[in-house]
Design a protein around this motif. Structure first.
Motif, PDB file in Angstrom:
ATOM      1  N   THR A   1      71.338  46.715  51.546  1.00 49.11           N
ATOM      2  CA  THR A   1      69.923  46.329  51.566  1.00 49.11           C
ATOM      3  C   THR A   1      69.650  44.986  50.912  1.00 49.11           C
ATOM      4  N   GLU A   2      70.662  44.394  50.244  1.00 52.43           N
ATOM      5  CA  GLU A   2      70.458  43.144  49.523  1.00 52.43           C
ATOM      6  C   GLU A   2      71.476  42.101  49.947  1.00 52.43           C
ATOM      7  N   ASN A   3      71.118  40.853  49.780  1.00 58.92           N
ATOM      8  CA  ASN A   3      72.034  39.739  49.991  1.00 58.92           C
ATOM      9  C   ASN A   3      72.849  39.569  48.715  1.00 58.92           C
ATOM     10  N   VAL A   4      74.141  39.887  48.792  1.00 58.64           N
ATOM     11  CA  VAL A   4      74.977  39.908  47.589  1.00 58.64           C
ATOM     12  C   VAL A   4      75.048  38.540  46.931  1.00 58.64           C
ATOM     13  N   VAL A   5      75.298  37.501  47.714  1.00 58.78           N
ATOM     14  CA  VAL A   5      75.465  36.162  47.149  1.00 58.78           C
ATOM     15  C   VAL A   5      74.173  35.701  46.486  1.00 58.78           C
ATOM     16  N   ALA A   6      73.044  35.893  47.160  1.00 60.34           N
ATOM     17  CA  ALA A   6      71.759  35.470  46.598  1.00 60.34           C
ATOM     18  C   ALA A   6      71.437  36.232  45.322  1.00 60.34           C
ATOM     19  N   ALA A   7      71.752  37.525  45.299  1.00 62.08           N
ATOM     20  CA  ALA A   7      71.455  38.334  44.112  1.00 62.08           C
ATOM     21  C   ALA A   7      72.306  37.895  42.923  1.00 62.08           C
ATOM     22  N   VAL A   8      73.575  37.569  43.173  1.00 61.60           N
ATOM     23  CA  VAL A   8      74.449  37.108  42.087  1.00 61.60           C
ATOM     24  C   VAL A   8      73.965  35.762  41.561  1.00 61.60           C
ATOM     25  N   LYS A   9      73.641  34.856  42.452  1.00 57.37           N
ATOM     26  CA  LYS A   9      73.171  33.537  42.030  1.00 57.37           C
ATOM     27  C   LYS A   9      71.864  33.656  41.245  1.00 57.37           C
ATOM     28  N   ASP A  10      70.994  34.534  41.703  1.00 59.16           N
ATOM     29  CA  ASP A  10      69.721  34.724  41.006  1.00 59.16           C
ATOM     30  C   ASP A  10      69.937  35.285  39.604  1.00 59.16           C
ATOM     31  N   ALA A  11      70.864  36.218  39.481  1.00 53.94           N
ATOM     32  CA  ALA A  11      71.113  36.863  38.187  1.00 53.94           C
ATOM     33  C   ALA A  11      71.813  35.937  37.204  1.00 53.94           C
ATOM     34  N   THR A  12      72.497  34.926  37.706  1.00 56.31           N
ATOM     35  CA  THR A  12      73.274  34.035  36.840  1.00 56.31           C
ATOM     36  C   THR A  12      72.670  32.633  36.750  1.00 56.31           C
ATOM     37  N   GLY A  13      71.423  32.497  37.164  1.00 49.50           N
ATOM     38  CA  GLY A  13      70.782  31.188  37.107  1.00 49.50           C
ATOM     39  C   GLY A  13      71.437  30.171  38.016  1.00 49.50           C
ATOM     40  N   GLY A  14      72.006  30.634  39.125  1.00 45.99           N
ATOM     41  CA  GLY A  14      72.637  29.754  40.095  1.00 45.99           C
ATOM     42  C   GLY A  14      74.099  29.471  39.829  1.00 45.99           C
TER      43      GLY A  14
ATOM     44  N   GLN B   1      81.991  36.959  50.457  1.00 42.86           N
ATOM     45  CA  GLN B   1      80.908  36.905  49.477  1.00 42.86           C
ATOM     46  C   GLN B   1      81.423  36.391  48.138  1.00 42.86           C
ATOM     47  N   SER B   2      82.621  36.827  47.767  1.00 42.92           N
ATOM     48  CA  SER B   2      83.197  36.414  46.484  1.00 42.92           C
ATOM     49  C   SER B   2      83.342  34.899  46.408  1.00 42.92           C
ATOM     50  N   ALA B   3      83.860  34.294  47.476  1.00 43.57           N
ATOM     51  CA  ALA B   3      84.077  32.856  47.483  1.00 43.57           C
ATOM     52  C   ALA B   3      82.769  32.084  47.373  1.00 43.57           C
ATOM     53  N   LYS B   4      81.679  32.673  47.872  1.00 42.27           N
ATOM     54  CA  LYS B   4      80.383  32.017  47.792  1.00 42.27           C
ATOM     55  C   LYS B   4      79.672  32.270  46.464  1.00 42.27           C
ATOM     56  N   ALA B   5      80.059  33.345  45.787  1.00 39.05           N
ATOM     57  CA  ALA B   5      79.361  33.743  44.563  1.00 39.05           C
ATOM     58  C   ALA B   5      80.123  33.417  43.291  1.00 39.05           C
ATOM     59  N   VAL B   6      81.330  32.849  43.400  1.00 38.63           N
ATOM     60  CA  VAL B   6      82.136  32.574  42.214  1.00 38.63           C
ATOM     61  C   VAL B   6      81.666  31.277  41.550  1.00 38.63           C
ATOM     62  N   ALA B   7      81.761  31.249  40.233  1.00 37.88           N
ATOM     63  CA  ALA B   7      81.298  30.102  39.452  1.00 37.88           C
ATOM     64  C   ALA B   7      82.342  28.984  39.421  1.00 37.88           C
ATOM     65  N   PHE B   8      81.916  27.836  38.952  1.00 35.63           N
ATOM     66  CA  PHE B   8      82.828  26.724  38.657  1.00 35.63           C
ATOM     67  C   PHE B   8      83.898  27.223  37.674  1.00 35.63           C
ATOM     68  N   GLU B   9      85.149  26.971  38.004  1.00 36.48           N
ATOM     69  CA  GLU B   9      86.298  27.451  37.236  1.00 36.48           C
ATOM     70  C   GLU B   9      86.365  28.972  37.172  1.00 36.48           C
ATOM     71  N   GLY B  10      85.759  29.618  38.166  1.00 36.37           N
ATOM     72  CA  GLY B  10      85.836  31.071  38.245  1.00 36.37           C
ATOM     73  C   GLY B  10      87.174  31.537  38.789  1.00 36.37           C
ATOM     74  N   ARG B  11      87.378  32.871  38.716  1.00 33.92           N
ATOM     75  CA  ARG B  11      88.637  33.460  39.148  1.00 33.92           C
ATOM     76  C   ARG B  11      88.343  34.675  40.018  1.00 33.92           C
ATOM     77  N   ILE B  12      88.897  34.683  41.230  1.00 30.39           N
ATOM     78  CA  ILE B  12      88.779  35.830  42.122  1.00 30.39           C
ATOM     79  C   ILE B  12      90.097  36.599  42.067  1.00 30.39           C
ATOM     80  N   VAL B  13      90.029  37.864  41.654  1.00 30.42           N
ATOM     81  CA  VAL B  13      91.224  38.699  41.574  1.00 30.42           C
ATOM     82  C   VAL B  13      91.287  39.573  42.825  1.00 30.42           C
ATOM     83  N   VAL B  14      92.305  39.363  43.627  1.00 32.55           N
ATOM     84  CA  VAL B  14      92.488  40.122  44.865  1.00 32.55           C
ATOM     85  C   VAL B  14      93.347  41.347  44.549  1.00 32.55           C
ATOM     86  N   VAL B  15      92.724  42.530  44.662  1.00 33.20           N
ATOM     87  CA  VAL B  15      93.376  43.772  44.252  1.00 33.20           C
ATOM     88  C   VAL B  15      93.823  44.601  45.456  1.00 33.20           C
TER      89      VAL B  15
END
Length: 323
Positions: free
Chosen positions: A186-199, A216-230
């Motif tokens: 029901t929600e846009n994951v990327v937009a919700a993450v960006k909104d919750a983290t001040g962009g 979604q992860s690649a669009k929502a990860v921060a500068f110097e963020g880390r995506i862990v593929v499990v």
């Protein structure tokens, strides 16, 4: 003894058959365990389908995670030695890899402390180096793997955002302690993450799903963020755009927990000690949503394969079917 066996590959509910078989005989370096609890993991479904990286000879018994009892009465955690998996009265395991079951957890909870929490610990702490105050995004946050990551993230002092599919799973994720729960239906994951983290986005993303979740992860990860593929519970293995990782300055980290057993088993024991400490002080407690008798194991594996469960489903060979 009774054991579930797979004689041909396919959907768990179609190919798992309960049979009377001989009790397995330990080889050199192995021990016989009476199964006290065997938790269902997504790899059990993949084993049935013939899609797991390990392909035991047919017929085999699935069940990759147990709390068992040694012949001298020691209560232990183990990953069974296939083809003699855990959905049986007895299983075999590598004697050198046995871990003591925490006294503060019952059999089903203790079994659930093993693969999911070890994976979470190595993923968040050894691979992603999660720090207190960072934001952690967990996909499938109400599932067996995701729920462990949520609890470990909170124990580490992170702000945890959980992504789930549906209102029921959202309630479970909220109960686990997520600071924010996003319903991907029901929600846009990327937009919700960006909104919750001040962009800014999430510092660490924990992804056992793959497919659209990775996009979604690649669009929502921060500068110097880390995506862990499990893992790839969605059934789709993503093809990362490496130029995107370069431009946004983030890392994509793979995690295959089983390799640590072969490459550096001492780290597995150190991790277990840390997890036992966290469980003893109540910082983590595995979520066991269902406890079923042995004759309901095939249906339980199918439910996990279909993505309809939350937390872990435990198979208890000593439990009778309710009348």
């Amino acid at each position: 003894m009774q054991a579930w066996q797979v004689h041909e590959n396919g959907e768990p509910s179609e190919v798992m058959r309960l049979a009377e078989v001989a009790r397995p005989v330990p080889a050199d370096g192995q021990v016989l365990l009476r199964v006290r609890a065997a938790n269902v993991n997504f790899p059990d479904a993949l084993l049935c389908r013939g899609e797991y990286q390990v392909r035991p000879p047919l017929p085999f018994t699935p069940g990759v995670e147990v709390c068992g009892e040694t012949e001298d009465g020691r209560r232990v955690l183990a990953t069974p030695a296939l083809p003699h998996g855990g959905f049986a009265a007895y299983t075999l395991a590598d004697a050198a890899a046995l871990l003591d079951a925490p006294d503060c957890l019952d059999d089903a909870e203790a079994a659930a402390l093993h693969i999911g929490y070890q994976t979470g610990w190595f993923g968040l702490h050894r691979r992603a180096r999660l720090e207190a105050g960072e934001t952690l995004l967990v996909h499938a946050a109400a599932g067996g793997v995701g729920s462990a990551a949520v609890q470990l993230g909170k124990a580490a002092g992170a702000t945890v955002i959980g992504v789930v599919g549906g209102a029921e799973k959202a309630a479970v994720a909220d109960g686990l302690g997520c600071d924010l729960v996003i319903d991907r239906r029901t929600e846009n994951v990327v937009a919700a993450v960006k909104d919750a983290t001040g962009g800014r986005g999430a510092d660490v993303v924990y992804d056992p799903v793959g497919g659209d979740a990775y996009t979604q992860s690649a669009k929502a990860v921060a500068f110097e963020g880390r995506i862990v593929v499990v893992g790839f519970a969605s059934g789709t293995v993503p093809r990362p755009a490496l130029h995107h990782a370069l431009v946004k300055n983030y890392a994509v980290l793979g995690l295959h927990w089983g390799l640590y057993n072969a490459k550096n088993p001492g780290l597995v024991r150190e991790c277990h000690d840390r997890l036992t400490e966290l469980a003893a002080r109540g910082a983590i407690r595995p979520l066991v949503s269902e406890r079923v008798p042995l004759d309901e194991a095939a249906a339980a594996v199918q439910r996990v394969a279909d993505g309809t469960t939350t937390g872990r489903v435990a198979v208890l060979p000593g439990q009778e079917t309710a009348a």
